[in-house]
Motif scaffolding. Structure first.
Motif, mmCIF file in Angstrom:
data_model
loop_
_atom_site.group_PDB
_atom_site.id
_atom_site.type_symbol
_atom_site.label_atom_id
_atom_site.label_comp_id
_atom_site.label_asym_id
_atom_site.label_seq_id
_atom_site.Cartn_x
_atom_site.Cartn_y
_atom_site.Cartn_z
ATOM 1 N N LEU A 56 -8.214 -6.009 5.525
ATOM 2 C CA LEU A 56 -7.919 -4.615 5.837
ATOM 3 C C LEU A 56 -7.358 -4.485 7.251
ATOM 4 C CD1 LEU A 56 -8.005 -1.642 4.974
ATOM 5 C CD2 LEU A 56 -10.344 -1.556 5.864
ATOM 6 N N PHE A 57 -6.114 -4.053 7.325
ATOM 7 C CA PHE A 57 -5.450 -3.768 8.602
ATOM 8 C C PHE A 57 -5.565 -2.275 8.846
ATOM 9 C CE2 PHE A 57 -3.408 -7.557 6.991
ATOM 10 C CZ PHE A 57 -3.201 -8.342 8.116
ATOM 11 N N LYS A 58 -5.874 -1.892 10.090
ATOM 12 C CA LYS A 58 -5.980 -0.475 10.437
ATOM 13 C C LYS A 58 -5.112 -0.190 11.660
ATOM 14 C CE LYS A 58 -10.684 0.163 8.751
ATOM 15 N NZ LYS A 58 -11.993 0.748 9.080
ATOM 16 N N PHE A 59 -4.346 0.892 11.545
ATOM 17 C CA PHE A 59 -3.456 1.293 12.626
ATOM 18 C C PHE A 59 -3.528 2.804 12.794
ATOM 19 C CE2 PHE A 59 -1.312 -2.054 10.073
ATOM 20 C CZ PHE A 59 -1.447 -3.115 10.960
ATOM 21 N N ILE A 60 -3.267 3.262 14.001
ATOM 22 C CA ILE A 60 -3.080 4.686 14.251
ATOM 23 C C ILE A 60 -1.668 4.830 14.806
ATOM 24 C CG2 ILE A 60 -3.786 6.691 15.609
ATOM 25 C CD1 ILE A 60 -6.631 5.579 15.558
ATOM 26 N N ILE A 61 -0.931 5.759 14.204
ATOM 27 C CA ILE A 61 0.458 5.945 14.610
ATOM 28 C C ILE A 61 0.732 7.425 14.818
ATOM 29 C CG2 ILE A 61 1.265 3.896 13.376
ATOM 30 C CD1 ILE A 61 2.301 5.799 11.189
ATOM 31 N N TYR A 104 5.604 -0.729 6.993
ATOM 32 C CA TYR A 104 5.748 -1.233 5.627
ATOM 33 C C TYR A 104 6.688 -2.438 5.579
ATOM 34 C CZ TYR A 104 3.655 3.241 4.196
ATOM 35 O OH TYR A 104 2.831 4.324 4.040
ATOM 36 N N LYS A 105 7.718 -2.447 6.418
ATOM 37 C CA LYS A 105 8.658 -3.575 6.448
ATOM 38 C C LYS A 105 7.960 -4.868 6.857
ATOM 39 C CE LYS A 105 12.916 -1.019 7.235
ATOM 40 N NZ LYS A 105 13.999 -0.711 8.174
ATOM 41 N N VAL A 106 6.953 -4.762 7.734
ATOM 42 C CA VAL A 106 6.200 -5.950 8.153
ATOM 43 C C VAL A 106 5.476 -6.562 6.956
ATOM 44 C CG1 VAL A 106 4.294 -6.774 9.606
ATOM 45 C CG2 VAL A 106 5.942 -5.126 10.531
ATOM 46 N N PHE A 107 5.064 -5.722 6.022
ATOM 47 C CA PHE A 107 4.313 -6.179 4.853
ATOM 48 C C PHE A 107 5.216 -6.476 3.650
ATOM 49 C CE2 PHE A 107 1.169 -4.194 7.491
ATOM 50 C CZ PHE A 107 0.037 -4.974 7.299
ATOM 51 N N GLY A 122 7.070 -8.212 0.897
ATOM 52 C CA GLY A 122 6.816 -9.487 0.242
ATOM 53 C C GLY A 122 5.344 -9.845 0.123
ATOM 54 N N ILE A 123 4.463 -8.979 0.631
ATOM 55 C CA ILE A 123 3.020 -9.198 0.572
ATOM 56 C C ILE A 123 2.422 -8.143 -0.345
ATOM 57 C CG2 ILE A 123 0.868 -9.241 1.892
ATOM 58 C CD1 ILE A 123 2.562 -9.897 4.387
ATOM 59 N N LYS A 124 1.511 -8.547 -1.197
ATOM 60 C CA LYS A 124 0.827 -7.594 -2.081
ATOM 61 C C LYS A 124 -0.145 -6.769 -1.237
ATOM 62 C CE LYS A 124 -2.445 -7.405 -5.829
ATOM 63 N NZ LYS A 124 -3.463 -8.153 -6.534
ATOM 64 N N PHE A 125 0.035 -5.432 -1.269
ATOM 65 C CA PHE A 125 -0.864 -4.582 -0.480
ATOM 66 C C PHE A 125 -1.057 -3.224 -1.127
ATOM 67 C CE2 PHE A 125 3.280 -3.390 1.235
ATOM 68 C CZ PHE A 125 3.171 -2.019 1.428
ATOM 69 N N THR A 126 -2.163 -2.580 -0.743
ATOM 70 C CA THR A 126 -2.412 -1.184 -1.087
ATOM 71 C C THR A 126 -2.601 -0.446 0.223
ATOM 72 O OG1 THR A 126 -4.792 -1.555 -1.306
ATOM 73 C CG2 THR A 126 -3.485 -1.695 -3.327
ATOM 74 N N ASN A 180 -4.251 2.644 6.784
ATOM 75 C CA ASN A 180 -5.071 1.509 6.363
ATOM 76 C C ASN A 180 -4.306 0.739 5.303
ATOM 77 O OD1 ASN A 180 -7.280 2.342 7.958
ATOM 78 N ND2 ASN A 180 -7.880 3.773 6.374
ATOM 79 N N ILE A 181 -4.109 -0.536 5.544
ATOM 80 C CA ILE A 181 -3.385 -1.380 4.600
ATOM 81 C C ILE A 181 -4.266 -2.560 4.224
ATOM 82 C CG2 ILE A 181 -1.370 -2.845 4.240
ATOM 83 C CD1 ILE A 181 0.173 -1.026 6.145
ATOM 84 N N ASN A 182 -4.567 -2.655 2.944
ATOM 85 C CA ASN A 182 -5.358 -3.767 2.422
ATOM 86 C C ASN A 182 -4.374 -4.762 1.807
ATOM 87 O OD1 ASN A 182 -7.741 -5.121 1.929
ATOM 88 N ND2 ASN A 182 -8.073 -4.132 -0.035
ATOM 89 N N ALA A 183 -4.202 -5.905 2.475
ATOM 90 C CA ALA A 183 -3.180 -6.865 2.059
ATOM 91 C C ALA A 183 -3.800 -8.209 1.710
ATOM 92 C CB ALA A 183 -2.160 -7.056 3.179
ATOM 93 N N PHE A 184 -3.230 -8.866 0.706
ATOM 94 C CA PHE A 184 -3.670 -10.214 0.349
ATOM 95 C C PHE A 184 -2.980 -11.195 1.290
ATOM 96 C CE2 PHE A 184 -3.510 -14.222 -1.954
ATOM 97 C CZ PHE A 184 -4.850 -14.366 -2.272
ATOM 98 N N VAL A 185 -3.780 -11.870 2.113
ATOM 99 C CA VAL A 185 -3.249 -12.824 3.089
ATOM 100 C C VAL A 185 -3.758 -14.224 2.790
ATOM 101 C CG1 VAL A 185 -2.916 -11.119 4.922
ATOM 102 C CG2 VAL A 185 -5.101 -12.284 4.719
ATOM 103 N N LEU A 186 -2.984 -15.203 3.179
ATOM 104 C CA LEU A 186 -3.316 -16.594 2.876
ATOM 105 C C LEU A 186 -4.226 -17.246 3.911
ATOM 106 C CD1 LEU A 186 0.210 -17.756 1.661
ATOM 107 C CD2 LEU A 186 -1.754 -16.999 0.281
ATOM 108 N N ASP A 187 -4.057 -16.849 5.186
ATOM 109 C CA ASP A 187 -4.849 -17.491 6.243
ATOM 110 C C ASP A 187 -4.847 -16.640 7.510
ATOM 111 O OD1 ASP A 187 -2.311 -17.931 7.413
ATOM 112 O OD2 ASP A 187 -2.210 -19.980 6.664
ATOM 113 N N ALA A 188 -5.613 -17.100 8.500
ATOM 114 C CA ALA A 188 -5.727 -16.378 9.765
ATOM 115 C C ALA A 188 -4.388 -16.293 10.487
ATOM 116 C CB ALA A 188 -6.774 -17.046 10.664
#
Length: 101
Positions: free
Chosen positions: A34-39, A50-53, A55-59, A74-82
């Motif tokens: 879970l990535f969290k940002f305030i903009i 969204y452009k940063v994400f 090609g990545i599966k996210f909600t 709040n972006i919940n993204a499937f990531v492979l590693d740290a």
């Protein structure tokens, strides 16, 4: 960019190295993260994030502040590693006005 870590000032490189170590110690990758940002409320800022994400599966979930000046993203993204988490944070940090949480 100046990053405060605890009571000490840390360079961005030190901050991201520390973040990577903490991620590796507390997460079992690959997983949803879970990535969290305030903009500032601005559709173009959301588009940049969204452009940063791309090609990545996210909600995502967005919520405007009471006065409408800011948006919590709040972006919940499937990531492979740290390393991927750190790379995403570095890319989003380049977007003006974004606060990383």
């Amino acid at each position: 960019m100046d990053i405060i870590q605890g009571n000490q000032h840390a360079s961005p490189e030190e901050f991201y190295n520390s973040l990577k170590e903490k991620l590796e110690g507390h997460h079992d990758f690959p997983e949803d993260y879970l990535f969290k940002f305030i903009i500032p409320t601005d559709k173009s800022k959301l588009t940049e994030i969204y452009k940063v994400f791309d090609g990545i599966k996210f909600t995502l979930g967005n919520r405007e502040s009471k006065n409408g000046k800011y948006t919590a993203c709040n972006i919940n993204a499937f990531v492979l590693d740290a390393d991927q988490v750190v790379t995403i944070y570095k890319e989003v940090a380049k977007i003006e006005g974004v606060i990383l949480l």
